[in-house]
Design an enzyme around this catalytic site. Structure first.
Site, PDB file in Angstrom:
ATOM      1  N   GLY A 262      -8.618  -6.543   9.841  1.00 17.46           N
ATOM      2  CA  GLY A 262      -7.501  -5.836  10.440  1.00 17.46           C
ATOM      3  C   GLY A 262      -7.166  -6.359  11.819  1.00 17.46           C
ATOM      4  NE  ARG A 263     -10.874  -3.665  15.701  1.00 17.76           N
ATOM      5  CZ  ARG A 263     -11.466  -2.808  14.873  1.00 17.76           C
ATOM      6  NH1 ARG A 263     -10.808  -1.769  14.415  1.00 17.76           N
ATOM      7  NH2 ARG A 263     -12.709  -3.009  14.482  1.00 17.76           N
TER       8      ARG A 263
ATOM      9  CD  GLN B 297      -2.696   1.463   2.369  1.00 21.88           C
ATOM     10  OE1 GLN B 297      -2.132   1.928   3.345  1.00 21.88           O
ATOM     11  NE2 GLN B 297      -3.996   1.163   2.354  1.00 21.88           N
TER      12      GLN B 297
ATOM     13  NE  ARG C 122      -8.383  -0.198   3.505  1.00 22.35           N
ATOM     14  CZ  ARG C 122      -8.307  -0.164   4.838  1.00 22.35           C
ATOM     15  NH1 ARG C 122      -7.586   0.755   5.439  1.00 22.35           N
ATOM     16  NH2 ARG C 122      -8.949  -1.057   5.556  1.00 22.35           N
TER      17      ARG C 122
ATOM     18  CE1 TYR D 230      -2.733   9.845   7.014  1.00 21.02           C
ATOM     19  CE2 TYR D 230      -3.568   7.797   6.115  1.00 21.02           C
ATOM     20  CZ  TYR D 230      -3.144   8.544   7.197  1.00 21.02           C
ATOM     21  OH  TYR D 230      -3.119   7.996   8.454  1.00 21.02           O
TER      22      TYR D 230
END
Length: 352
Positions: free
Chosen positions: A310-311, A98, A226, A179
């Site tokens: 993710g987690r 990424q 994404r 971002y």
């Protein structure tokens, strides 16, 4: 179990649909923004995922925002990433890099000497960022000149070339979380009056040119993006995020990207429905899916090709096996998410 069946996304052939989501973990070497042996072990442990999407990695020294995040803009970094790719491939896995340019979400304390903080406009984000000397206000960015924009697009392309040379199977453009790409898209952070700001079509231009530059390296079938429309993280604001992302996806759709990685955010609307209306390619959906909910999502819509976790992947390096065997999932230690060292990173054991 559909989660454990193979799928092809563009040029990427996955052994299952359990994708490891990109997660900043702040374990890179601060000196030189270097990937390291600890990161190699972390990704190797999780190579049973159908696809690993790495933590966001900056395509230039200017693109760095946070401390201890890796880059891919020089030979040494490329060599270190090559070792990580080899470790994942030796375990039968696939891995995508990424690319994350943080733009105004930065502070000089986290950057190399001489690196700049740049953004579409000279508008500082409200809020603070962690540095090794404590929390600091976000830096005042420099408005990017047309030459800066051209160079940044070239940096994304160069990082893509380096990624493939290192052995990555693909690349993903980080286009959310406040971002740089999201800063160009959004009315609150893009106050330009040239070809990269003002009208909606001009606000889209930077992201589309970055995607085109990345795709030009070896085809769009190795490139993903994404998004999370409406995500206010890092002081991001857009007057009409749904209109903006509908137009972005309509414009990006003809490129033939490998996939669109969509983070759902019910508080701001149905992002997955928005993506389906305006993007015809495969979707990877994300955010707090259980195994059961992921199975339902895959069964309900053939456009949803995979689910990213993710987690769950932090504390369960063998997550696909746990799903397959119906094993309980371990819980993460939140206190070690961004700390240096192996604790809470490579010391989570597989199921016994």
């Amino acid at each position: 179990m559909q989660l454990l069946t193979p799928i092809t996304l563009g040029a990427l052939s996955l052994k299952n649909r359990v994708v490891m989501a990109p997660m900043t973990r702040s374990r890179a070497d601060e000196q030189g923004d270097m990937p390291n042996a600890l990161m190699r072990e972390y990704y190797r442990q999780r190579a049973t995922a159908g696809l690993i999407i790495t933590e966001g990695s900056h395509p230039s020294a200017d693109g760095k925002g946070y401390c201890r995040t890796p880059g891919l803009y020089n030979d040494a970094q490329q060599g270190a990433w090559a070792e990580i790719c080899k470790a994942v491939h030796d375990e039968g896995g696939k891995i995508v890099l990424q690319l994350m340019h943080c733009g105004r979400v930065a502070h000089a304390a986290n950057k190399a000497p001489g690196a700049r903080t740049v953004a579409p406009s000279a508008v500082a984000a409200r809020g603070q960022i962690y540095t090794e000397t404590g929390m600091q206000n976000f830096a005042q960015p420099e408005a990017m000149s047309p030459a800066d924009i051209r160079q940044t697009i070239a940096d994304y392309a160069a990082a893509t070339r380096r990624a493939y040379a290192a052995g990555f199977d693909g690349v993903e453009l980080h286009c959310t979380s406040g971002y740089l790409p999201a800063q160009f898209l959004s009315t609150g952070s893009n106050l330009r009056e040239d070809d990269y700001g003002g009208s909606l079509s001009k606000r889209l231009r930077f992201v589309l040119e970055v995607l085109e530059a990345m795709a030009a390296v070896d085809g769009a079938g190795r490139v993903g993006m994404r998004i999370c429309p409406g995500n206010p993280f890092n002081d991001l604001h857009d007057d009409d995020h749904r209109e903006t992302f509908a137009a972005l996806l309509e414009a990006a759709n003809p490129l033939g990207l490998a996939y669109l990685h969509v983070i759902r955010m019910p508080k701001v609307g149905d992002n997955i429905a928005l993506a389906k209306r305006h993007f015809s390619g495969p979707l990877i959906v994300n955010d707090s899916y259980s195994r059961e909910e992921a199975e339902l999502a895959l069964a309900a819509d053939p456009q949803i090709a995979a689910v990213s976790f993710g987690r769950a992947f932090i504390a369960n390096p063998d997550l696909p096996r746990r799903f397959a065997e119906g094993l309980a999932l371990a819980e993460i230690d939140p206190s070690s998410l961004y700390t240096a060292g192996a604790k809470g990173y490579t010391d989570y054991p597989p199921a016994g």
